[in-house]
Design an enzyme around this catalytic site. Structure first.
Site, PDB file in Angstrom:
ATOM      1  N   ASP A   9      71.166 -15.661  86.400  1.00  0.00           N
ATOM      2  CA  ASP A   9      70.987 -14.269  85.968  1.00  0.00           C
ATOM      3  C   ASP A   9      69.753 -13.714  86.671  1.00  0.00           C
ATOM      4  O   ASP A   9      68.657 -14.271  86.545  1.00  0.00           O
ATOM      5  CB  ASP A   9      70.807 -14.245  84.434  1.00  0.00           C
ATOM      6  CG  ASP A   9      70.576 -12.825  83.914  1.00  0.00           C
ATOM      7  OD1 ASP A   9      70.722 -11.861  84.685  1.00  0.00           O
ATOM      8  OD2 ASP A   9      70.234 -12.707  82.717  1.00  0.00           O
ATOM      9  N   ASP A 110      74.820  -8.891  88.364  1.00  0.00           N
ATOM     10  CA  ASP A 110      73.687  -9.794  88.613  1.00  0.00           C
ATOM     11  C   ASP A 110      73.807 -11.156  87.924  1.00  0.00           C
ATOM     12  O   ASP A 110      72.817 -11.831  87.712  1.00  0.00           O
ATOM     13  CB  ASP A 110      72.362  -9.101  88.239  1.00  0.00           C
ATOM     14  CG  ASP A 110      72.074  -9.144  86.759  1.00  0.00           C
ATOM     15  OD1 ASP A 110      73.034  -9.144  85.963  1.00  0.00           O
ATOM     16  OD2 ASP A 110      70.885  -9.192  86.394  1.00  0.00           O
ATOM     17  N   GLU A 111      75.023 -11.560  87.582  1.00  0.00           N
ATOM     18  CA  GLU A 111      75.210 -12.851  86.905  1.00  0.00           C
ATOM     19  C   GLU A 111      76.438 -13.574  87.434  1.00  0.00           C
ATOM     20  O   GLU A 111      77.461 -12.949  87.682  1.00  0.00           O
ATOM     21  CB  GLU A 111      75.460 -12.643  85.412  1.00  0.00           C
ATOM     22  CG  GLU A 111      74.237 -12.335  84.600  1.00  0.00           C
ATOM     23  CD  GLU A 111      74.636 -12.128  83.149  1.00  0.00           C
ATOM     24  OE1 GLU A 111      75.193 -13.061  82.545  1.00  0.00           O
ATOM     25  OE2 GLU A 111      74.407 -11.026  82.642  1.00  0.00           O
TER      26      GLU A 111
END
Ligand code: TTP
Ligand code: CA
Length: 362
Positions: A9, A110-111
């Site tokens: 993350d 973003d993960e």
């Protein structure tokens, strides 16, 4: 062999990219705002760096409120396209560290999850080295940091990555799962929302330990079979879902702001029509059918709510989309007396149309 899964993350992603782009922001509170089409007075916070968070600034908060919490903070507009480019660079790094191309699953901008079972042969110290290497590669390539969680499944690795942030790495071996979860409040369990948290609280359940100690039949009697069983498993740290690519192209959607916050049905339904036209045209162009329909409403207080339906089989049919989306929108109107600010509709579970004709073809 037991699986080993890594979850990555990125830290304060949009704001971290802005900091990187402008070194003069270093040490300052930075807030990235999604300004609406009404200019700078509207809009909500997308994210903020950790300095801004100290003042209580949070994602989804109105920008106006954020400004009042820290008037010295630097407010910047979202540059989504640009962040997406950074995201795809990061995702390539992550994908390249997975066991193979298919052992990778992006879950948001973003993960992502990656499986490293084979590369580390089940050895957690090797998995940790892979985690450190990922952090280093992301840092040197993109000049931003991320937090890494490593565990025996997606649930545990996801929760591990948020355990130490920013720039953290947390390794939870199978034998440590119970101790890791036990003291956590149930709301920290991945997948438990506010409604479930409240229901559990009414049952006197606050921690994961308390939840895992309850009889599964009791949970089923309150939550139904699927959810009851899921709760019991999740509290025990069990999650057998595979790491599997879910391409972003598995959905087609559109969202737009109403000219003014409103509950006027004509206004809302006419914008919905416009959005549905767009969506259906895209599905036709891509020659896909859909099996799910989702409607989203962002209310005047920025609260976001979605409703979804899964159809019996995949269709490409404007009328079916219309009917389902309108019914869900009607439910939103009945359930809340807030004004609507923004609405969206999307279709998912896409399948290639196999040439069978749908009503839409006529
Ligand atoms: P998050 O991973 O939730 O947050 P973050 O990366 O900013 O911070 P953290 O260090 O706590 O992980 O979201 C990723 C990006 O998604 C975030 O940088 C901005 C965007 N976003 C929004 O635009 N609106 C939102 O409400 C949230 C939660 C995120
Ligand atoms: Ca993040």
């Amino acid at each position: 062999m037991q699986r080993v899964i890594i979850h990555v993350d990125m830290d304060y992603f949009y704001a971290a990219i802005e900091e990187r782009e402008d070194p003069s922001l270093k040490g300052k509170a930075v807030v990235v705002c999604m300004f609406s089409n009404r200019g700078e007075s509207g809009g909500a916070v997308s994210t903020s760096n950790y300095i801004a968070r100290e003042a209580g600034i949070r994602s989804a908060m109105p920008c106006k409120l954020a400004r009042s919490k820290n008037p010295d903070a630097v407010f910047l507009p979202v540059r989504k396209k640009f962040y997406e480019e950074v995201s795809s660079n990061v995702m390539e790094i992550l994908r390249s560290n997975a066991d193979n191309e298919d052992a990778f699953e992006k879950i948001s901008i973003d993960e992502a999850f990656l499986e490293v079972t084979e590369s580390c042969k089940g050895d957690y110290s090797i998995a940790e080295e892979i985690g450190m290497r990922i952090k280093e590669e992301v840092r040197s390539s993109e000049k931003i940091t991320c937090s890494v969680g490593i565990g025996p499944n997606k649930l545990i690795s996801k929760m591990a990555s948020s355990y130490k942030k920013p720039d953290g790495i947390t390794v939870i071996k199978p034998e440590d799962v119970t101790d890791f979860l036990k003291p956590m409040p149930v709301k920290k369990l991945w997948g438990i929302g506010k409604v479930t948290e409240n229901k559990l609280s009414e049952m006197g359940i606050r921690t994961v330990e308390e939840l895992s100690g309850r009889d599964v039949m009791e949970l089923i009697s309150v939550f139904g079979k699927n959810k009851g069983m899921w709760l019991k498993q999740t509290a025990s740290g069990i999650d057998e879902n595979p790491v599997k690519e879910r391409t972003a192209t598995d959905q087609i959607g559109r969202m737009a702001s109403l000219k003014n916050d409103t509950r006027n049905e004509d206004t809302i339904f006419s914008l919905l029509e416009e959005l549905m036209d767009d969506v259906i045209n895209k599905t036709v162009k891509r020659k896909v059918s859909f099996r799910s329909v989702t409607v989203t409403v962002i209310f005047s207080n920025f609260k976001t709510s979605t409703k979804s339906r899964t159809l019996n089989h995949a269709v490409n049919d404007r009328h079916i989309l219309n009917e389902n989306a309108k019914q869900m929108m009607q439910r939103f109107l009945e359930e809340s007396d807030l004004n609507f600010r923004r609405i969206g509709v999307r279709v998912g579970n896409l399948q290639e149309s196999t040439g069978q004709r749908s009503l839409f073809d006529f």
